[in-house]
Design an enzyme around this catalytic site. Structure first.
Site, mmCIF file in Angstrom:
data_model
loop_
_atom_site.group_PDB
_atom_site.id
_atom_site.type_symbol
_atom_site.label_atom_id
_atom_site.label_comp_id
_atom_site.label_asym_id
_atom_site.label_seq_id
_atom_site.Cartn_x
_atom_site.Cartn_y
_atom_site.Cartn_z
ATOM 1 C CG HIS A 49 -2.078 0.922 1.098
ATOM 2 N ND1 HIS A 49 -2.024 2.276 1.356
ATOM 3 C CD2 HIS A 49 -3.333 0.662 0.684
ATOM 4 C CE1 HIS A 49 -3.213 2.802 1.124
ATOM 5 N NE2 HIS A 49 -4.028 1.863 0.704
ATOM 6 C CG ASP A 98 -8.468 -4.285 -2.918
ATOM 7 O OD1 ASP A 98 -7.707 -3.333 -3.150
ATOM 8 O OD2 ASP A 98 -9.713 -4.193 -2.913
HETATM 9 C C1 SDX Z 1 -6.243 -0.028 -3.024
HETATM 10 O O1 SDX Z 1 -4.334 4.435 -2.109
HETATM 11 C C2 SDX Z 1 -5.349 3.853 -1.480
HETATM 12 O O2 SDX Z 1 -5.766 4.230 -0.406
HETATM 13 C C3 SDX Z 1 -5.938 2.651 -2.248
HETATM 14 C C4 SDX Z 1 -6.968 1.822 -1.493
HETATM 15 C C5 SDX Z 1 -8.259 2.612 -1.265
HETATM 16 O O3 SDX Z 1 -8.998 2.235 -0.338
HETATM 17 O O4 SDX Z 1 -8.554 3.514 -2.073
HETATM 18 O O5 SDX Z 1 -6.439 1.389 -0.257
HETATM 19 C C6 SDX Z 1 -7.386 0.598 -2.316
HETATM 20 O O6 SDX Z 1 -6.006 0.287 -4.171
HETATM 21 C C7 SDX Z 1 -5.358 -0.989 -2.290
HETATM 22 C C8 SDX Z 1 -4.161 -1.502 -3.143
HETATM 23 C C9 SDX Z 1 -4.651 -2.624 -4.061
HETATM 24 N N1 SDX Z 1 -3.593 -2.983 -5.030
HETATM 25 C C10 SDX Z 1 -2.912 -4.159 -4.896
HETATM 26 O O7 SDX Z 1 -3.079 -4.961 -3.986
HETATM 27 C C11 SDX Z 1 -1.937 -4.431 -6.041
HETATM 28 C C12 SDX Z 1 -0.611 -4.986 -5.487
HETATM 29 N N2 SDX Z 1 0.050 -3.887 -4.793
HETATM 30 C C13 SDX Z 1 1.103 -3.160 -5.468
HETATM 31 O O8 SDX Z 1 0.955 -3.050 -6.855
HETATM 32 C C14 SDX Z 1 1.509 -1.879 -4.736
HETATM 33 O O9 SDX Z 1 1.783 -2.256 -3.449
HETATM 34 C C15 SDX Z 1 0.554 -0.682 -4.712
HETATM 35 C C16 SDX Z 1 0.105 -0.295 -6.075
HETATM 36 C C17 SDX Z 1 -0.634 -0.945 -3.847
HETATM 37 C C18 SDX Z 1 1.330 0.498 -4.102
HETATM 38 O O10 SDX Z 1 2.341 0.825 -5.010
HETATM 39 P P1 SDX Z 1 3.492 1.892 -4.662
HETATM 40 O O11 SDX Z 1 3.189 2.597 -3.394
HETATM 41 O O12 SDX Z 1 3.718 2.693 -5.891
HETATM 42 O O13 SDX Z 1 4.709 0.982 -4.366
HETATM 43 P P2 SDX Z 1 5.747 0.507 -5.475
HETATM 44 O O14 SDX Z 1 5.008 -0.185 -6.589
HETATM 45 O O15 SDX Z 1 6.675 1.623 -5.796
HETATM 46 O O16 SDX Z 1 6.540 -0.626 -4.670
HETATM 47 C C19 SDX Z 1 7.542 -0.264 -3.719
HETATM 48 C C20 SDX Z 1 8.420 -1.518 -3.627
HETATM 49 C C21 SDX Z 1 8.905 -2.012 -4.990
HETATM 50 O O17 SDX Z 1 10.098 -2.743 -4.764
HETATM 51 P P3 SDX Z 1 11.550 -1.938 -5.031
HETATM 52 O O18 SDX Z 1 11.605 -1.688 -6.521
HETATM 53 O O19 SDX Z 1 11.502 -0.704 -4.184
HETATM 54 O O20 SDX Z 1 12.571 -2.961 -4.555
HETATM 55 O O21 SDX Z 1 7.643 -2.597 -3.092
HETATM 56 C C22 SDX Z 1 7.499 -3.617 -4.072
HETATM 57 C C23 SDX Z 1 7.858 -3.013 -5.414
HETATM 58 O O22 SDX Z 1 8.381 -3.991 -6.288
HETATM 59 N N3 SDX Z 1 6.081 -4.035 -4.048
HETATM 60 C C24 SDX Z 1 5.660 -5.281 -4.217
HETATM 61 C C25 SDX Z 1 4.269 -5.236 -4.051
HETATM 62 N N4 SDX Z 1 3.896 -3.967 -3.793
HETATM 63 C C26 SDX Z 1 5.018 -3.226 -3.800
HETATM 64 N N5 SDX Z 1 6.336 -6.424 -4.503
HETATM 65 C C27 SDX Z 1 5.565 -7.553 -4.619
HETATM 66 N N6 SDX Z 1 4.218 -7.587 -4.446
HETATM 67 C C28 SDX Z 1 3.539 -6.449 -4.177
HETATM 68 N N7 SDX Z 1 2.221 -6.465 -4.029
#
Ligand code: SDX
Length: 426
Positions: A304, A361
């Site tokens: 998140h 989710d």
């Molecule tokens: C919702 O914003 C809100 O409030 C949203 C929400 C709401 O109520 O409105 O809470 C609802 O959208 C919840 C999120 C649902 N999405 C997912 O579950 C999809 C999987 N999650 C990721 O795609 C990610 O965690 C996000 C999109 C939720 C957040 O993305 P960020 O903040 O841009 O983080 P990032 O992609 O830059 O990741 C930071 C690091 C990276 O690694 P590094 O390159 O720094 O080494 O964390 C890793 C990413 O690779 N990472 C993950 C991961 N999420 C982040 N690695 C593996 N699995 C994951 N799920």
């Protein structure tokens, strides 16, 4: 604490005001930065940028705190209903007895949709995704309900129409997509009971309202009511800043929510769990892929932008799943798989180091499966829950005297000036 932040650029010191939020959040007010220094800031994804001041929702991502108008989500989930929480999120206070009776009656009085809307639903290809239909049909509401959002009275009416009719449209769309008879809302049913009845009642087997299921659906929608400046809410604020009508604004929010990184994740989580299940429950491979930088696979329902600890909503959703499955005597293997996946991931240093925990989710899809919602409607359920938040955030931005059209700047990184080469010479 300092009242201003000092920055030194090319040897010159500039002072910018510091803004303090009611919960102690601090911000540097950079509204005059470009005019004073010629510089802009750079923050793709807006991880360090506040777009507005808001008094609707407070989140502390480090402590896993979520409050709506100061009331903790745990209290609302335990004691409130979705209609009452919607009133709180939109109006700022919990309703008294008369106000609660009034909003319940007004929502019921406005729960029908124009009969001609059925022609639109019948015209979509049967395999259309319900989120695409919902976004289109909310936009279409402008044509059916043109008295919009100029006077306070019109705004109140439009907000009620959105809250009540979007729920009806979602159920209607589902019935029509299956070639089933549309079920109309009833004045003797509550908001959530009406939705379940409109979804599942049919002439062969009349739907029996289960009060525990109704209670669980209230909690599900309370958990989704608002979440400060997330992707879809920011879309609502940006689109609304152009002063377009609120139906088009909410339609944009629905479109933004559809993405698998946002609200579409609840559907993606189930796809992911089913894939793992098909792969003999091989969690190790899934975790390995999620950690592999070269693999686009992400653990859906994990991570998140704000929460760097367990999403408080996921905790409540997990308990709700257990309670409901037990009540309905269902043993869903996907819940066991999800819990196993969570256990393995939370012990893995990659997830610990990256502060990746289950978000709202991760378990919501298992809840929705349990109450019989079809997989392609999961994000529609999220959208219905998020409506009070979108409406409230839109209204707050419209009422903000400092609110301007959203128009970010950029750093240009393309070609510098060059000549036009005639076709014959290319
Ligand atoms: C919702 O914003 C809100 O409030 C949203 C929400 C709401 O109520 O409105 O809470 C609802 O959208 C919840 C999120 C649902 N999405 C997912 O579950 C999809 C999987 N999650 C990721 O795609 C990610 O965690 C996000 C999109 C939720 C957040 O993305 P960020 O903040 O841009 O983080 P990032 O992609 O830059 O990741 C930071 C690091 C990276 O690694 P590094 O390159 O720094 O080494 O964390 C890793 C990413 O690779 N990472 C993950 C991961 N999420 C982040 N690695 C593996 N699995 C994951 N799920």
């Amino acid at each position: 604490m300092e009242k201003t932040a000092k920055i030194i650029i090319d040897g010159k010191t500039y002072e910018l005001p510091i803004i303090l939020g009611s919960e102690g959040e601090k911000a540097i007010d950079i509204r005059t930065l470009r005019q004073k220094t010629g510089y802009i800031t750079y923050d793709p994804g807006y991880g360090s940028t506040g777009s507005c001041k808001s008094s609707i929702t407070y989140m502390d991502g480090e402590k896993g705190i979520l409050r709506h108008r100061g009331i903790p989500i745990e209290k609302l989930a335990a004691h409130s209903t979705f209609v009452e929480t919607s009133y709180l999120v939109i109006n700022g206070q919990l309703p008294n007895e008369d106000e609660l009776v009034n909003i319940r009656e007004t929502l019921n009085d406005n729960s029908l949709v124009h009969e001609d809307m059925q022609i639109f639903f019948q015209s979509f290809p049967r395999n259309s995704h319900p989120m695409g239909i919902l976004s289109a049909m909310v936009n279409t509401m402008r044509s059916f309900y043109p008295d919009l959002d100029t006077t306070e009275e019109e705004i109140d009416k439009t907000m009620i129409r959105l809250l009540s009719k979007v729920r009806t449209m979602a159920a209607m769309s589902y019935k029509i997509s299956r070639g089933h008879k549309v079920v109309y809302p009833r004045s003797d049913y509550s908001y959530c009971a009406n939705f379940l009845n409109m979804m599942f009642d049919n002439p062969v087997k009349p739907y029996k309202i289960d009060s525990e299921l109704v209670r669980a659906l209230n909690v599900f929608w309370i958990l989704h009511a608002d979440h400060e400046q997330n992707c879809s809410t920011s879309a609502v604020r940006v689109v609304g800043s152009g002063r377009v009508n609120v139906y088009a604004t909410i339609s944009a929010g629905i479109a933004a929510l559809w993405g698998p990184l946002h609200g579409g994740a609840n559907q993606s989580v189930i796809h992911m769990l089913m894939d793992i299940q098909k792969n003999d429950g091989d969690i190790t491979t899934a975790i390995k892929k999620a950690k592999d930088k070269n693999d686009p696979f992400r653990l859906m329902g994990f991570g998140h932008r704000v929460y760097k600890t367990y999403d408080p909503r996921a905790k409540i959703m997990k308990k709700l799943c257990h309670k409901l499955l037990k009540r309905l005597k269902i043993d869903d293997p996907l819940l066991h798989l999800a819990m196993k996946l969570e256990k393995v991931a939370l012990k893995d240093e990659y997830f610990v180091d990256h502060n990746l925990y289950p978000n709202v989710d991760f378990y919501s899809g298992i809840f929705l499966r349990t109450i019989g919602i079809p997989l392609n409607m999961f994000t529609v359920m999220f959208a219905i829950g998020r409506l009070p938040g979108w409406i409230s955030q839109w209204k707050e931005s419209m009422d903000d005297p400092h609110w301007r059209i959203s128009r970010p700047r950029q750093i240009y990184s393309g070609e510098t000036k060059r000549g036009y080469i005639p076709l014959s010479k290319r």
